[in-house]
Design a protein around this motif. Structure first.
Motif, PDB file in Angstrom:
ATOM      1  N   GLY A  35      28.263   7.909  13.100  1.00  0.00           N
ATOM      2  CA  GLY A  35      28.966   7.552  14.326  1.00  0.00           C
ATOM      3  C   GLY A  35      28.170   7.934  15.548  1.00  0.00           C
ATOM      4  O   GLY A  35      28.083   7.190  16.523  1.00  0.00           O
ATOM      5  N   ARG A  36      27.550   9.113  15.488  1.00  0.00           N
ATOM      6  CA  ARG A  36      26.794   9.584  16.642  1.00  0.00           C
ATOM      7  C   ARG A  36      25.551   8.731  16.864  1.00  0.00           C
ATOM      8  O   ARG A  36      25.027   8.652  17.970  1.00  0.00           O
ATOM      9  N   GLN A  37      25.043   8.103  15.795  1.00  0.00           N
ATOM     10  CA  GLN A  37      23.868   7.242  15.936  1.00  0.00           C
ATOM     11  C   GLN A  37      24.236   5.817  16.295  1.00  0.00           C
ATOM     12  O   GLN A  37      23.369   5.011  16.588  1.00  0.00           O
ATOM     13  N   SER A  38      25.544   5.517  16.224  1.00  0.00           N
ATOM     14  CA  SER A  38      25.983   4.127  16.351  1.00  0.00           C
ATOM     15  C   SER A  38      25.727   3.574  17.749  1.00  0.00           C
ATOM     16  O   SER A  38      25.720   4.298  18.735  1.00  0.00           O
ATOM     17  N   ASP A  39      25.522   2.254  17.810  1.00  0.00           N
ATOM     18  CA  ASP A  39      25.362   1.586  19.107  1.00  0.00           C
ATOM     19  C   ASP A  39      26.711   1.255  19.726  1.00  0.00           C
ATOM     20  O   ASP A  39      26.788   0.910  20.896  1.00  0.00           O
ATOM     21  N   LEU A  40      27.776   1.336  18.917  1.00  0.00           N
ATOM     22  CA  LEU A  40      29.097   0.990  19.434  1.00  0.00           C
ATOM     23  C   LEU A  40      29.588   2.123  20.330  1.00  0.00           C
ATOM     24  O   LEU A  40      29.731   3.257  19.887  1.00  0.00           O
ATOM     25  N   PHE A  41      29.847   1.813  21.585  1.00  0.00           N
ATOM     26  CA  PHE A  41      30.117   2.814  22.604  1.00  0.00           C
ATOM     27  C   PHE A  41      31.254   3.752  22.198  1.00  0.00           C
ATOM     28  O   PHE A  41      31.112   4.974  22.214  1.00  0.00           O
ATOM     29  N   LEU A  42      32.384   3.170  21.814  1.00  0.00           N
ATOM     30  CA  LEU A  42      33.575   3.982  21.547  1.00  0.00           C
ATOM     31  C   LEU A  42      33.342   4.936  20.378  1.00  0.00           C
ATOM     32  O   LEU A  42      33.617   6.145  20.456  1.00  0.00           O
ATOM     33  N   ILE A  43      32.804   4.392  19.286  1.00  0.00           N
ATOM     34  CA  ILE A  43      32.569   5.200  18.097  1.00  0.00           C
ATOM     35  C   ILE A  43      31.579   6.315  18.414  1.00  0.00           C
ATOM     36  O   ILE A  43      31.770   7.480  18.050  1.00  0.00           O
ATOM     37  N   ASN A  44      30.526   5.948  19.138  1.00  0.00           N
ATOM     38  CA  ASN A  44      29.509   6.926  19.508  1.00  0.00           C
ATOM     39  C   ASN A  44      30.121   8.068  20.308  1.00  0.00           C
ATOM     40  O   ASN A  44      29.950   9.245  19.971  1.00  0.00           O
ATOM     41  N   LYS A  45      30.860   7.729  21.365  1.00  0.00           N
ATOM     42  CA  LYS A  45      31.393   8.772  22.244  1.00  0.00           C
ATOM     43  C   LYS A  45      32.431   9.644  21.525  1.00  0.00           C
ATOM     44  O   LYS A  45      32.457  10.853  21.688  1.00  0.00           O
ATOM     45  N   CYS A  46      33.282   9.005  20.703  1.00  0.00           N
ATOM     46  CA  CYS A  46      34.273   9.785  19.956  1.00  0.00           C
ATOM     47  C   CYS A  46      33.576  10.800  19.050  1.00  0.00           C
ATOM     48  O   CYS A  46      33.971  11.975  18.991  1.00  0.00           O
ATOM     49  N   SER A  47      32.523  10.361  18.353  1.00  0.00           N
ATOM     50  CA  SER A  47      31.815  11.280  17.460  1.00  0.00           C
ATOM     51  C   SER A  47      31.199  12.422  18.245  1.00  0.00           C
ATOM     52  O   SER A  47      31.304  13.593  17.856  1.00  0.00           O
ATOM     53  N   VAL A  48      30.553  12.086  19.357  1.00  0.00           N
ATOM     54  CA  VAL A  48      29.894  13.126  20.145  1.00  0.00           C
ATOM     55  C   VAL A  48      30.928  14.153  20.632  1.00  0.00           C
ATOM     56  O   VAL A  48      30.735  15.360  20.479  1.00  0.00           O
ATOM     57  N   ILE A  49      32.036  13.661  21.184  1.00  0.00           N
ATOM     58  CA  ILE A  49      33.048  14.585  21.708  1.00  0.00           C
ATOM     59  C   ILE A  49      33.606  15.448  20.581  1.00  0.00           C
ATOM     60  O   ILE A  49      33.707  16.671  20.709  1.00  0.00           O
ATOM     61  N   PHE A  50      33.924  14.823  19.472  1.00  0.00           N
ATOM     62  CA  PHE A  50      34.464  15.587  18.343  1.00  0.00           C
ATOM     63  C   PHE A  50      33.496  16.696  17.927  1.00  0.00           C
ATOM     64  O   PHE A  50      33.868  17.861  17.819  1.00  0.00           O
ATOM     65  N   ILE A  51      32.228  16.327  17.727  1.00  0.00           N
ATOM     66  CA  ILE A  51      31.247  17.304  17.252  1.00  0.00           C
ATOM     67  C   ILE A  51      31.097  18.436  18.267  1.00  0.00           C
ATOM     68  O   ILE A  51      31.159  19.627  17.916  1.00  0.00           O
ATOM     69  N   GLU A  52      30.931  18.080  19.536  1.00  0.00           N
ATOM     70  CA  GLU A  52      30.663  19.112  20.534  1.00  0.00           C
ATOM     71  C   GLU A  52      31.866  20.045  20.712  1.00  0.00           C
ATOM     72  O   GLU A  52      31.709  21.256  20.843  1.00  0.00           O
ATOM     73  N   VAL A  53      33.076  19.462  20.724  1.00  0.00           N
ATOM     74  CA  VAL A  53      34.260  20.305  20.910  1.00  0.00           C
ATOM     75  C   VAL A  53      34.446  21.230  19.714  1.00  0.00           C
ATOM     76  O   VAL A  53      34.634  22.437  19.859  1.00  0.00           O
ATOM     77  N   ILE A  54      34.355  20.674  18.516  1.00  0.00           N
ATOM     78  CA  ILE A  54      34.633  21.479  17.322  1.00  0.00           C
ATOM     79  C   ILE A  54      33.635  22.622  17.186  1.00  0.00           C
ATOM     80  O   ILE A  54      33.998  23.763  16.917  1.00  0.00           O
ATOM     81  N   ARG A  55      32.339  22.333  17.392  1.00  0.00           N
ATOM     82  CA  ARG A  55      31.406  23.426  17.133  1.00  0.00           C
ATOM     83  C   ARG A  55      31.213  24.295  18.362  1.00  0.00           C
ATOM     84  O   ARG A  55      30.590  25.353  18.284  1.00  0.00           O
ATOM     85  N   GLY A  56      31.762  23.869  19.518  1.00  0.00           N
ATOM     86  CA  GLY A  56      31.647  24.695  20.711  1.00  0.00           C
ATOM     87  C   GLY A  56      32.687  25.795  20.776  1.00  0.00           C
ATOM     88  O   GLY A  56      32.619  26.650  21.653  1.00  0.00           O
ATOM     89  N   VAL A  57      33.650  25.765  19.867  1.00  0.00           N
ATOM     90  CA  VAL A  57      34.731  26.749  19.902  1.00  0.00           C
ATOM     91  C   VAL A  57      34.657  27.572  18.614  1.00  0.00           C
ATOM     92  O   VAL A  57      34.416  27.017  17.550  1.00  0.00           O
ATOM     93  N   PRO A  58      34.836  28.891  18.676  1.00  0.00           N
ATOM     94  CA  PRO A  58      34.714  29.708  17.463  1.00  0.00           C
ATOM     95  C   PRO A  58      35.732  29.309  16.386  1.00  0.00           C
ATOM     96  O   PRO A  58      36.855  28.903  16.714  1.00  0.00           O
ATOM     97  N   LEU A  59      35.315  29.447  15.134  1.00  0.00           N
ATOM     98  CA  LEU A  59      36.198  29.092  14.022  1.00  0.00           C
ATOM     99  C   LEU A  59      37.512  29.857  14.092  1.00  0.00           C
ATOM    100  O   LEU A  59      38.579  29.314  13.803  1.00  0.00           O
ATOM    101  N   ILE A  60      37.429  31.120  14.503  1.00  0.00           N
ATOM    102  CA  ILE A  60      38.647  31.943  14.505  1.00  0.00           C
ATOM    103  C   ILE A  60      39.689  31.365  15.464  1.00  0.00           C
ATOM    104  O   ILE A  60      40.888  31.410  15.200  1.00  0.00           O
ATOM    105  N   VAL A  61      39.217  30.760  16.556  1.00  0.00           N
ATOM    106  CA  VAL A  61      40.153  30.112  17.490  1.00  0.00           C
ATOM    107  C   VAL A  61      40.836  28.933  16.812  1.00  0.00           C
ATOM    108  O   VAL A  61      42.047  28.739  16.930  1.00  0.00           O
TER     109      VAL A  61
END
Lengths: 262, 438
Positions: free
Chosen positions: B256-282
């Motif tokens: 998804g992050r490599q995709s050329d489709l705008f929506l899929i690309n942005k959703c993947s990027v946001i998901f990845i960045e948000v999930i790994r930007g916050v500690p697991l314990i949270v």
């Protein structure tokens, strides 16, 4: 330049029909603001062998990569075998399966054997049974003279052998048109001949070929038309003898004097 | 010039020399010690200092561990035995706690008479995972692998046999939609329907259907609640589920992050960045506390399931980045060659790109899995009884009040064995693929 294949070629066998294989009209392409291809007009008839020459950066690779949509053109029209290239994915995949392509760096799939490289697309795109696809693959591997390598991996082959496998891989799809993008530029001099010989035998069988190459010997021996490109446009095209002996455009003269001068 | 030289030093060898052993000082242990330990006076000092440190540690740890007491009912009894044998000031381990609380450390508060179920489940799990790990095993075993999640779920949690069967039926529905309806309504429509139809089925039909079947044909095992599961069983269930689920999800996110489709690309990027930007314990606290506010009142959404989902999402974000690295490492020519042969996106990914990209990513993927497995110990903070949670519980009992090291050493060793074997498997796989594809 070396002229490896001149002697053995019988031009009389290579017939050109008047059926149009590729029709390019007013095709334009930009990379950002850079105008790479400008008003390209080209008609390729079935059975033609066209060699495209020109200095690096002149857009010759980009042009043939537009024909199977590895690059997208922004204006103009490309019709391949009666199908127009647009954004319709079905059309693109259809054209790609009809048009074979050979790359400068071979681009074999390193995780598959030679045989698997050749059978993959026939099995998954053409839905041909595995047995039959393997038989076809062996037929073409024999044609490029490396059937004994069928079960090796690409990494175990020499550059020339890899390029011949790449040609066989394209042929397994039974394409009606073959595109060659500098097929010998990454090869040692002594391997160039084996690849050119393969291409000559293809030409003798009447394959429609577009070939970007610096092998002027090949052009003189096989091509029925030479196209010279510079700055994203077609500057001159002619049949090979006239092209080499009597170039008209200043740019062509300069180019030929530089590559044939030593 | 050279001719003159050849004449002035004319020479013909009359005897050939035999091969000889290298001098003693240049081979074997002597050479190794000389080169690695004593090559200069600095290294001599460092060697002596290191030997002293090793001695200082081992001279305490080895007797403590080796002389340890294995049979006692409490820490007090352990100390009595120690006083009798070694004297009051000796420091020895009290391994008896592991024997006495063995079942608890393994199963938590799982009903004692049902221990055979998790044990059988573990054995079946090994059978199911074997064909995935070792390609030399018969491919037919993969059919059992497909069924295994439902069988294992049923064995561990019990309940009517119909629940897992009815849930599995949802996947069959999805598969049937793709296979039979897909050609008729187009690929995209087929995929959408294949997701929507099973979801609707699970939400609306599955529950009542399972209940109805259970009343007609009451076949089942005694149900066990999630809060009775603990110890290494809990850690393994969370860890293994997380590992197995996060790999496909991570791959999809990477694509998804490599995709050329705008929506899929942005959703993947946001998901990845948000999930790994916050500690697991949270995320774990979110799973245990906050989700209750958002879910409709009265919904009973199993805490363990919530944790598994959170752990999966968390590690899938990391997997996605690791796989993206693999995708980026492939030469552009591979994508072009696949395209030029007329392979569509999914075929070129499945047959050409992913096999190579995943092979490159193996060390990173296994690294993420090892991290995930160790992170399961964090669930202690939201009140689940993983091995660490149990060690706290054990220490809180009057019998074993005051015991620390023995439990932690044991838990640490168990985790080490798991993680080390994963690392070894990764090396085995890398070597095997390198040999095959060269």
């Amino acid at each position: 330049m070396n002229q490896p294949a001149t002697a053995s070629v019988d031009r009389s066998q290579m017939k050109v029909s008047d059926e149009v294989a590729i029709q390019i009209t007013k095709m334009n392409k930009w990379y950002g603001n850079f105008h790479v291809l400008r008003d390209i007009d080209l008609t390729v008839y079935r059975g033609e062998r066209i060699v495209i020459a020109g200095p690096s950066g002149s857009g010759k690779s980009t042009m043939i990569r537009c024909i199977n949509r590895l690059e997208e053109h922004q204006a103009g029209q490309i019709v391949v075998d009666g199908t127009e290239l647009g954004s319709d994915l079905k059309n693109i995949d259809k054209i790609r399966s009809e048009v074979g392509m050979v790359f400068q760096h071979f681009n074999l799939f390193p995780h598959l054997t030679i045989l698997e490289n050749c059978t993959l697309a026939p099995i998954w795109v053409r839905k041909i049974p595995k047995k039959e696809a393997e038989a076809t693959a062996m037929h073409f591997l024999e044609k490029v003279k490396i059937p004994e390598q069928a079960n090796k991996y690409p990494g175990q082959l020499s550059g020339g052998q890899q390029q011949r496998v790449a040609i066989a891989r394209s042929l397994c799809m039974k394409p009606r048109i073959m595109l060659f993008d500098e097929p010998t530029s990454a090869l040692d001099p002594e391997m160039i001949k084996e690849v050119l010989d393969t291409m000559v035998s293809l030409a003798e069988e009447g394959m429609t070929m577009l070939c970007v190459t610096h092998e002027m010997g090949f052009a003189q021996a096989v091509a029925n038309r030479v196209i010279f490109m510079d700055a994203g446009q077609i500057v001159e095209q002619n049949e090979p003898r006239e092209f080499f002996n009597n170039p008209q455009h200043e740019r062509t003269k300069l180019f030929l004097s530089q590559i044939l001068g030593h | 010039m050279s001719e003159v030289h050849a004449q002035t030093v004319a020479y013909v060898r009359d005897t050939m020399l035999d091969q000889r052993e290298p001098p003693l000082s240049q081979s074997g242990a002597y050479k190794w010690i000389h080169e690695n330990l004593l090559s200069s006076w600095v290294n001599v000092v460092l060697t002596v200092a290191s030997l002293w440190v090793i001695w200082a540690v081992l001279s305490h740890v080895v007797p403590w561990a080796a002389l340890g007491i294995w049979s006692a009912d409490s820490l007090a009894q352990c100390r009595e035995i120690r006083d009798q044998i070694y004297g009051a000031d000796a420091s020895v381990a009290c391994w008896a706690v592991i024997g006495e609380r063995w079942n608890q450390l393994l199963f938590g508060f799982y009903p004692t008479e049902l221990y055979w179920r998790p044990i059988l489940a573990f054995v079946l799990f090994l059978v199911a995972i074997a064909p995935v790990l070792f390609a030399s095993l018969p491919r037919k075993m993969l059919w059992f692998t497909l069924a295994a999640p439902f069988v294992l779920f049923w064995l561990i949690w019990g309940g009517a046999i119909w629940t897992p069967i009815v849930v599995a039926l949802g996947f069959v529905i999805g598969w049937a939609v793709v296979t039979f309806a897909g050609p008729a309504i187009g690929a995209l429509g087929g995929v959408v329907l294949a997701i929507v139809a099973p979801l609707l089925y699970w939400l609306l039909v599955a529950g009542p259907l399972a209940d109805a079947l259970a009343t007609v044909l009451p076949i089942g095992l005694e149900p066990v609640k999630s809060n009775e599961i603990g110890g290494f069983m809990l850690a393994t269930i969370i860890g293994v589920s997380g590992i197995i689920l996060s790999l496909p999800l991570g791959i999809v996110l990477a694509l998804g992050r490599q995709s050329d489709l705008f929506l899929i690309n942005k959703c993947s990027v946001i998901f990845i960045e948000v999930i790994r930007g916050v500690p697991l314990i949270v995320w774990l606290f979110t799973a245990s506390l906050l989700l209750n506010y958002f879910l409709p009142p009265g919904t009973n959404f199993d805490l363990m399931l919530r944790v598994i989902i959170m752990v999966t999402l968390f590690s899938s974000a990391y997997i996605a980045e690791v796989v993206r690295g693999g995708l980026a490492a492939l030469p552009k020519g591979q994508y072009e060659a696949a395209d030029a042969l007329g392979l569509d996106y999914w075929k070129s990914m499945r047959l050409i790109i992913l096999p190579q990209a995943l092979k490159i990513s193996i060390p990173g993927i296994v690294n993420t899995f090892i991290g995930l497995f160790k992170d399961t110990t964090l669930v202690v903070f939201i009140g689940l009884l993983d091995p660490i949670g149990l060690s706290n519980a054990i220490r809180a009992s009057t019998q074993w009040n005051g015991i620390y090291w023995e439990l932690f050493v044991f838990i640490g060793l168990c985790f080490f064995v798991f993680c080390f074997s994963m690392g070894r498997y990764s090396l085995f796989l890398e070597k095997k693929l390198r040999r095959e594809h060269r």
